[in-house]
Design a protein around this motif. Structure first.
Motif, PDB file in Angstrom:
ATOM      1  N   PRO A  35       2.987  -3.733   9.958  1.00 43.67           N
ATOM      2  CA  PRO A  35       3.718  -2.727   9.190  1.00 43.67           C
ATOM      3  C   PRO A  35       3.448  -1.319   9.721  1.00 43.67           C
ATOM      4  O   PRO A  35       2.356  -1.034  10.218  1.00 43.67           O
ATOM      5  CB  PRO A  35       3.147  -2.877   7.781  1.00 43.67           C
ATOM      6  CG  PRO A  35       1.813  -3.542   7.950  1.00 43.67           C
ATOM      7  CD  PRO A  35       1.908  -4.380   9.189  1.00 43.67           C
ATOM      8  N   ASP A  36       4.447  -0.476   9.603  1.00 42.84           N
ATOM      9  CA  ASP A  36       4.273   0.937   9.926  1.00 42.84           C
ATOM     10  C   ASP A  36       3.616   1.605   8.710  1.00 42.84           C
ATOM     11  O   ASP A  36       4.170   1.564   7.605  1.00 42.84           O
ATOM     12  CB  ASP A  36       5.657   1.546  10.195  1.00 42.84           C
ATOM     13  CG  ASP A  36       5.557   3.034  10.464  1.00 42.84           C
ATOM     14  OD1 ASP A  36       5.569   3.404  11.642  1.00 42.84           O
ATOM     15  OD2 ASP A  36       5.448   3.826   9.491  1.00 42.84           O
ATOM     16  N   ARG A  39       5.733   4.280   6.777  1.00 45.65           N
ATOM     17  CA  ARG A  39       6.846   3.708   6.001  1.00 45.65           C
ATOM     18  C   ARG A  39       6.332   2.865   4.831  1.00 45.65           C
ATOM     19  O   ARG A  39       6.906   2.877   3.740  1.00 45.65           O
ATOM     20  CB  ARG A  39       7.757   2.872   6.908  1.00 45.65           C
ATOM     21  CG  ARG A  39       8.614   3.739   7.835  1.00 45.65           C
ATOM     22  CD  ARG A  39       9.934   3.057   8.178  1.00 45.65           C
ATOM     23  NE  ARG A  39       9.717   1.787   8.853  1.00 45.65           N
ATOM     24  CZ  ARG A  39       9.669   1.642  10.166  1.00 45.65           C
ATOM     25  NH1 ARG A  39       9.845   2.695  10.955  1.00 45.65           N
ATOM     26  NH2 ARG A  39       9.470   0.466  10.710  1.00 45.65           N
ATOM     27  N   ALA A  40       5.232   2.164   5.048  1.00 46.68           N
ATOM     28  CA  ALA A  40       4.679   1.343   3.954  1.00 46.68           C
ATOM     29  C   ALA A  40       4.263   2.246   2.786  1.00 46.68           C
ATOM     30  O   ALA A  40       4.524   1.953   1.619  1.00 46.68           O
ATOM     31  CB  ALA A  40       3.496   0.508   4.447  1.00 46.68           C
ATOM     32  N   GLU A 262       8.580  -3.016   4.806  1.00 49.71           N
ATOM     33  CA  GLU A 262       7.252  -3.043   5.444  1.00 49.71           C
ATOM     34  C   GLU A 262       6.305  -3.960   4.686  1.00 49.71           C
ATOM     35  O   GLU A 262       5.574  -4.742   5.281  1.00 49.71           O
ATOM     36  CB  GLU A 262       6.667  -1.627   5.540  1.00 49.71           C
ATOM     37  CG  GLU A 262       7.461  -0.696   6.431  1.00 49.71           C
ATOM     38  CD  GLU A 262       7.707  -1.260   7.821  1.00 49.71           C
ATOM     39  OE1 GLU A 262       6.724  -1.560   8.526  1.00 49.71           O
ATOM     40  OE2 GLU A 262       8.892  -1.414   8.189  1.00 49.71           O
TER      41      GLU A 262
END
Ligand code: ARG
Length: 296
Positions: A35-36, A39-40, A262
């Motif tokens: 996951p980024d 963004r998460a 995400e």
């Protein structure tokens, strides 16, 4: 007459800072697909803000650096309020996989700080795993998925400890490994249900108990649409297939979609991230002397 769920206005969420995919314990997780973090966090904040905007209270628990799945707060334990609404106790989960077991050590302190007294069922090595993402009150009993994460020994201990009626639902679909991926109570008559998550007895038991089920196909359930939370008449969902939306709106429920792309890399979504703190003993779960377990 449709009665809104009496619980679902107070939640615990865990800070998303340490969310990663370090191992794969469900079919969605792939360590090559991380996951980024920015963004998460934005997804997590959007969810928190929508919930508080709807008038729900959100408590934020601290995350452990060594616990990349701890953001999925629904699995930390089943918190229960007393009849007067004050915090009572929390039955901490005993996670199936060792990778998550340390989470509850820290979370117990966070629940205790709010006034929920931590208790434990299950033990390493002898069975007795149970994860609270498998449990929902419904009609006075506790419906608990088992077979993937929670096991029969865990359900037995839970029934005896809480002194409530536990109805076990055997989960067979690998991607719907927790009850909250296949079942979402909407109000006292209605719930989203994906029968194919369960064995034949489990599917029949859920469909028997829900007066008006919104039956999901596997394809619909795999959008994580059952992994939603309901605040009053609003359903906060990570995705909402058109047919599902049409039925929810026909029932006068408002749909709010908050994308969780995400978080889905960890195999969890909105319900997995929000642990209800206002399920109430004597109202949502009825006392049964000695507790009882029905595995079908
Ligand atoms: N990666 C987490 C696990 O496999 C996801 C938990 C999802 N939570 C839930 N309540 N379904 O344990």
């Amino acid at each position: 007459m449709t009665t809104t769920l009496p619980w679902g206005r107070h939640y615990a969420m865990v800070e998303p800072d340490h969310f990663r995919v370090d191992y794969a314990i469900n079919p969605f997780m792939d360590t090559r697909d991380q996951p980024d973090p920015v963004r998460a966090r934005a997804e997590w904040e959007a969810l928190r803000d929508v919930l508080t905007g709807l008038g729900a209270r959100v408590e934020v628990f601290e995350a452990r650096q060594d616990s990349p799945d701890m953001v999925f707060a629904m699995n930390l334990g089943l918190a229960l309020a007393a009849a007067d609404g004050t915090p009572d106790r929390v039955v901490m989960s005993h996670m199936r996989f060792a990778e998550r077991r340390q989470e509850t050590l820290t979370a117990a302190g966070s629940f205790a700080a709010l006034g929920y007294e931590p208790g434990y069922v299950g033990r390493d090595g002898v069975g007795g795993s149970w994860e609270s993402g498998d449990a929902f009150p419904h009609g006075g009993e506790l419906l608990v998925g088992h077979g993937k994460r929670s096991d029969e020994v865990g359900l037995k201990a839970l029934a005896a400890d809480l002194q409530v009626a536990v109805r076990g639902l055997r989960i067979v679909h690998p991607a719907m490994y927790h009850l909250d991926l296949a079942f979402c109570p909407l109000d006292e008559r209605r719930a989203m249900v994906c029968p194919e998550a369960f064995d034949a007895d489990g599917a029949a038991a859920v469909l028997d108990r829900v007066a008006e089920p919104l039956v999901l196909t596997v394809e619909e359930a795999l959008t994580f649409c059952a992994n939603s939370v309901v605040v009053g008449r609003t359903v906060v969902m990570p995705a909402c297939p058109p047919r599902v939306r049409a039925q929810l709106e026909a029932w006068d429920l408002e749909v709010v979609v908050v994308p969780m792309g995400e978080l889905h890399k960890g195999g969890g979504s909105i319900r997995c991230m929000t642990n209800p703190l206002d399920i109430t003993l004597g109202r949502d779960l009825l006392h049964v002397a000695g507790g009882s377990l029905d595995l079908g």
